[in-house]
Design an enzyme around this catalytic site. Structure first.
Site, short mmCIF file in Angstrom:
data_model
loop_
_atom_site.label_atom_id
_atom_site.label_comp_id
_atom_site.label_asym_id
_atom_site.label_seq_id
_atom_site.Cartn_x
_atom_site.Cartn_y
_atom_site.Cartn_z
N GLU A 1 0.86 -1.17 0.00
CA GLU A 1 0.00 0.00 0.00
C GLU A 1 0.90 1.22 0.00
O GLU A 1 1.14 1.85 1.02
CB GLU A 1 -0.93 -0.04 1.22
CG GLU A 1 -2.10 0.91 1.14
CD GLU A 1 -1.73 2.30 1.63
OE1 GLU A 1 -1.13 3.07 0.84
OE2 GLU A 1 -2.05 2.61 2.77
N GLU B 1 3.98 8.19 -4.54
CA GLU B 1 4.92 7.54 -3.63
C GLU B 1 5.83 6.54 -4.34
O GLU B 1 6.51 5.74 -3.70
CB GLU B 1 4.16 6.84 -2.50
CG GLU B 1 3.48 7.81 -1.54
CD GLU B 1 2.89 7.12 -0.33
OE1 GLU B 1 3.12 5.90 -0.17
OE2 GLU B 1 2.19 7.79 0.44
#
Length: 705
Positions: free
Chosen positions: A187, A196
Site C-alpha cells: 500500500e 509515492e
C-alpha cells in the site's frame, strides 16, 4: 473565564519599535534565541529528524535518541505529522485489505510486503496462512521499522515475519530474501496514486523480486476524473484574471504576462466534498488510466478521452480520484471518490479521512468556455510519479476562440493559497489601508519577509522612497520577478534593492548609512505555509535583530499579533486521530505515542498541536451557538496591522487560505450555553497558555466548568 461560544484571546505579541521580543501577559516565559542541538548517539542505528527553527528559517538534521526506555509521557510524537495514524484509523481501508488478503493468500507461500509500515498487512498475510508460510516485510524508514518491530513483538508475530530495513529496490534474492515471492501485498499509494513511487517499485519487484504472474493485493487501480466549474478553484490559480477586477494600482501580473506567477503544474490533494456547493460538474465521470499491479507497468502512458459537456460553463479544473480492486475476483473495492459521485453498491462510501483525498488539476487562465452537448478532448499523460492533463475543444477550424498560452522565460511558482491571498480584494485593501494610514512610505523601507505585494505597494505609494526587500525565501527568484514587473508598476529597479547574499542581520553599511524608517511584512515566508500559526514568528525575531538600524519612531507593520482560540466540534478529525487499539485483530496500542494520537488518550497524556486547514476537516461547528460536543481547540493568529488596532488580518478558520493549529481533547466534552442546556455537562472553560519563544512551544491548559 471564557465562554465556549466566543473566541478566546491567548497571548498578544507586540512588535512596536519600542518593544523587543516581549510577550504579554507577563506570566509568559522570557525569550531566548536557541538553535536546535545536534545530539549524539552510541547506537549503530541513528534516527535523524529535520528540525526547523521558525525564528531563523534555518533547518538542520538532528539525531533523535532512542527513547525506548523512557516512560510514555516523556516520549516524543516523532511521526505525528505523518499519515500513518489516520490511515490505521481508516476502518474501510483496513477491512478491505483484510478481506482481499484472506481471499488471495489461501495456502502457505512466500508473501512480500513493500512499504510495510506497522506491519498490519504482513500480519494479515501471516495469519491467513496459519503462520506456516514466509512473510518478508520491507520498510525503508528506520523510525517506522523500529516501531513495526515493537508491534510484531506485541502480537507474537516476531518469528513469523522477517523485517528488512531497506528500500525494496535494494533487496536481493538469495541475500535478503530466500526466493522470489509468490504474493505481493503493498500500500504505497498517495492521493494521486503514483506519487509515492508505485510504478518504479512495481517495475523492480516484477523484475527482481516476484515470480512470474504473481498474486497481488491490490489487484488493479483505475483513475477517474470529472470536469468542473468552480469560482473557488479558479481563485486558487488564476491571479491574472482575479487581479483584472481589482483597482488598487498594484500589478502583480502585468497585462501580457499572465504566466509570470502561477501554481506548479501538478495535481493538488483536496477534500472536494468540503466545497461541494461551490463545484458545478460539467461532465459525467470518465475513466482515465488503469494500472494492473499483477504485471509490470510502463513508466509513461498517454490517453485521450472524448468528454461530453453536460452543462454550460467554464472548465476550471479536473477533479480526479481512484478506485482500487483489491482482489482478483473483483469482490473487494476501495474508492476515494467524492460523495456526489454515484458509486456502485459494491464500492460504497468511506468515512472521512485525511490520508487520501481527491486531486485537483487546474487549467490555466479563466477556464475554457463550453456549452451543453459540446465535446472536448482531454489528453492525460502519466510519468512514473505523476499525472498531467491538457484540454482541447473540438471546434471547426474556422473557430477563432483563443486560449492564452503565453509563457515567459521567468515564472514565479507559488502555492494555490498564496495566489488566492494575493488576489483577495479584501486582503489587498486592508494591507493598502494599513500602509496609507501610516501617513506615507518613508525614505527607507525594509520589507523583511517574502511579500512581493508589499514590495510593489511600498514603491508605488511613494516616488521618493527606497525599498529594501530581504526576500529570505525567494532570494534571487524575488529579484528576477521584480525586474519583470517594475515597469508596469511605474518605477524602476534603482528604487528597489534585494541583497545578493543572505545575512543574519542588516548593518548601516547594508542600508547605505541610513536608518530604516519603515519595517513591514505580512508576515509571509516562502515555503513555510504548513507551519503552526505561532511558529510564524520570524518577523518578530527579524524586527529585533534590525533594532540597531531602526530610526527613532520607525513604523513597524504589523504592530501586533494576537493568538486566538476557539472551541470547536470536529468529530471527523477527532476520529481520525484517535488512539489505536485493536486494528483488524492486531494490537496497535504501542504506536499511539509515536504517531501522535490524540483521542482516547489516558490521563494525563495530551496529543500534540497539529496544522490543519479547518475547512477541509469534515464535519465542523465553528461556534457553540447551542449545546453540542467539543472535540478540541483551534488556534490562529490575528495580525494587527496599525497602531489604532483598526485593521486586522485574521488567519482564523473562517478564512480558507491559511492553516490553523488544532489541539484535540483526549475525550469529547458535552457543552451548552452557560450551562443552560440540560443535556450538557459544561457551560464554560478556563484556558491558560504558556509560550516558549526559543522553541515555539505552546502549552495550552484548560478546565471545563
Amino acid at each position: 473565564m471564557n465562554s465556549l461560544i466566543s473566541k478566546t484571546l491567548i497571548p498578544s505579541i507586540s512588535l512596536s519599535s519600542s518593544t523587543r521580543l516581549t510577550l504579554t501577559p507577563n506570566s509568559l516565559r522570557h525569550f531566548k534565541l536557541q538553535l536546535p542541538r545536534l545530539m549524539s548517539s552510541d547506537s549503530s542505528h541513528r534516527l535523524f529528524q529535520l528540525k526547523l527553527d521558525p525564528l531563523t528559517g534555518n533547518s538542520e538534521w538532528v539525531v533523535i535518541e532512542d527513547n525506548d526506555d523512557l516512560p510514555d509521557c516523556l516520549k516524543e510524537p516523532l511521526l505525528a505529522t505523518t499519515s500513518y495514524l489516520d490511515m490505521l484509523n481508516d476502518a474501510s481501508r483496513n477491512k478491505a485489505f483484510r478481506s482481499a488478503i484472506e481471499r488471495t493468500v489461501t495456502k502457505p507461500c512466500h508473501v512480500l510486503d513493500i512499504g510495510a509500515g506497522t506491519g498490519l498487512l504482513s500480519m494479515m498475510a501471516a495469519r491467513a496462512m496459519g503462520l506456516n508460510g514466509t512473510v518478508t516485510a520491507c520498510e525503508s524508514y528506520l523510525p517506522m521499522a523500529k516501531l513495526m518491530r515493537k508491534v510484531l513483538h506485541r502480537n507474537s508475530m516476531g518469528k513469523a515475519i522477517s523485517l528488512i530495513n531497506k528500500r525494496s529496490d535494494e533487496l536481493e534474492v538469495g541475500v535478503d530474501i530466500p526466493s522470489r515471492a509468490d504474493v505481493l501485498v503493498s500500500e504505497i499509494l498517495d492521493s494521486e496514486l503514483l506519487g509515492e513511487g508505485l510504478i518504479p517499485t512495481l517495475q523492480h519487484a516484477h523484475d527482481k523480486l516476484l515470480v512470474e504472474n504473481p498474486l497481488t493485493v491490490p489487484f488493479r487501480a483505475v483513475t477517474y476524473g470529472q470536469l468542473v466549474e468552480s469560482t473557488y478553484l479558479w481563485k486558487l490559480h488564476d491571479l491574472s484574471g482575479i487581479e483584472a477586477k481589482v483597482s488598487d494600482g498594484i500589478h502583480l501580473v502585468p497585462t501580457g504576462s499572465d504566466s509570470i506567477i502561477h501554481v506548479k503544474s501538478r495535481q493538488y490533494p483536496m477534500h472536494c466534498d468540503a466545497i461541494r456547493e461551490e463545484i458545478k460538474p460539467l461532465s459525467e465521470p470518465f475513466k482515465i488510466f488503469e494500472f494492473d499491479f499483477w504485471k509490470r507497468p510502463e513508466s509513461n502512458g498517454e490517453t485521450k478521452v472524448q468528454v461530453k459537456v453536460i452543462d454550460d460553463g467554464n472548465i476550471h479544473a479536473v477533479v480526479s480520484w481512484w478506485v482500487l480492486q483489491l482482489d482478483r475476483e473483483g469482490k473487494v473495492f476501495y474508492s476515494t471518490a467524492p460523495r456526489w459521485i454515484n458509486s456502485p453498491a459494491n464500492i460504497g462510501y468511506r468515512d472521512w479521512c485525511d490520508h487520501w483525498k481527491q486531486c485537483v488539476w487546474f487549467f490555466r487562465g479563466k477556464g475554457m468556455s463550453v456549452s451543453r452537448g459540446e465535446e472536448v478532448l482531454l489528453e492525460a499523460t502519466h510519468t512514473e510519479t505523476s499525472v498531467s492533463y491538457n484540454l482541447n475543444v473540438q471546434v471547426p477550424k474556422t473557430d477563432t476562440r483563443q486560449h492564452d498560452h503565453n509563457i515567459r522565460d521567468f515564472q514565479l511558482l507559488l502555492s494555490p493559497e498564496r495566489i488566492a491571498i494575493y488576489g483577495d480584494s479584501k486582503w489587498r485593501s486592508s494591507v493598502l489601508a494599513a500602509v496609507r494610514n501610516a501617513g506615507r512610505v518613508n525614505p527607507l523601507c525594509v520589507v523583511v519577509d517574502d511579500s512581493i505585494f508589499l514590495t510593489l505597494l511600498a514603491a508605488n505609494l511613494s516616488k521618493t522612497s527606497h525599498v529594501l526587500s530581504l526576500f529570505p525565501g525567494l532570494r534571487e527568484k524575488g529579484a528576477q520577478y521584480l525586474e519583470n514587473v517594475v515597469k508596469a508598476n511605474g518605477f524602476s529597479m534603482d528604487r528597489v534593492e534585494v541583497p545578493e547574499k543572505r545575512k543574519p542581520c542588516l548593518t548601516l553599511h547594508d542600508t547605505h548609512g541610513k536608518k530604516v524608517d519603515m519595517l513591514i511584512g505580512e508576515p509571509y515566508y516562502y515555503a513555510n505555509e504548513g507551519m503552526l500559526p505561532w511558529q510564524n514568528l520570524r518577523f518578530w525575531k527579524d524586527r529585533t535583530l534590525l533594532d540597531p538600524v531602526l530610526s527613532e519612531g520607525a513604523l513597524i507593520m504589523p504592530c501586533k499579533g494576537i493568538l486566538k482560540a476557539c472551541a470547536m466540534s470536529l468529530p471527523d478529525l477527532w476520529s481520525s486521530r484517535c488512539c489505536l487499539g485493536d486494528v483488524e485483530g492486531f494490537d496497535h496500542s504501542i504506536v499511539n505515542t509515536t504517531l501522535g494520537a490524540c483521542g482516547e488518550l489516558p490521563a494525563p497524556k495530551e496529543g500534540p498541536f497539529l496544522p490543519f486547514s479547518i475547512w477541509q476537516c469534515g464535519e465542523i461547528k465553528v461556534k457553540f451557538t447551542e449545546g453540542g460536543t467539543c472535540h478540541g481547540f483551534v488556534l490562529w493568529v490575528d495580525w494587527i496591522m496599525d497602531t489604532d488596532n483598526s485593521i486586522v488580518i485574521s488567519t482564523g478558520p473562517e478564512h480558507r487560505y491559511w492553516k490553523q493549529g488544532v489541539k484535540l481533547l483526549s475525550k469529547p466534552v458535552a457543552v451548552g450555553i452557560n450551562g443552560c442546556n440540560s443535556n450538557s455537562e459544561y457551560g464554560s472553560t478556563i484556558v491558560e497558555a504558556l509560550f516558549e519563544p526559543s522553541s515555539s512551544e505552546l502549552i495550552l491548559k484548560h478546565a471545563f466548568l
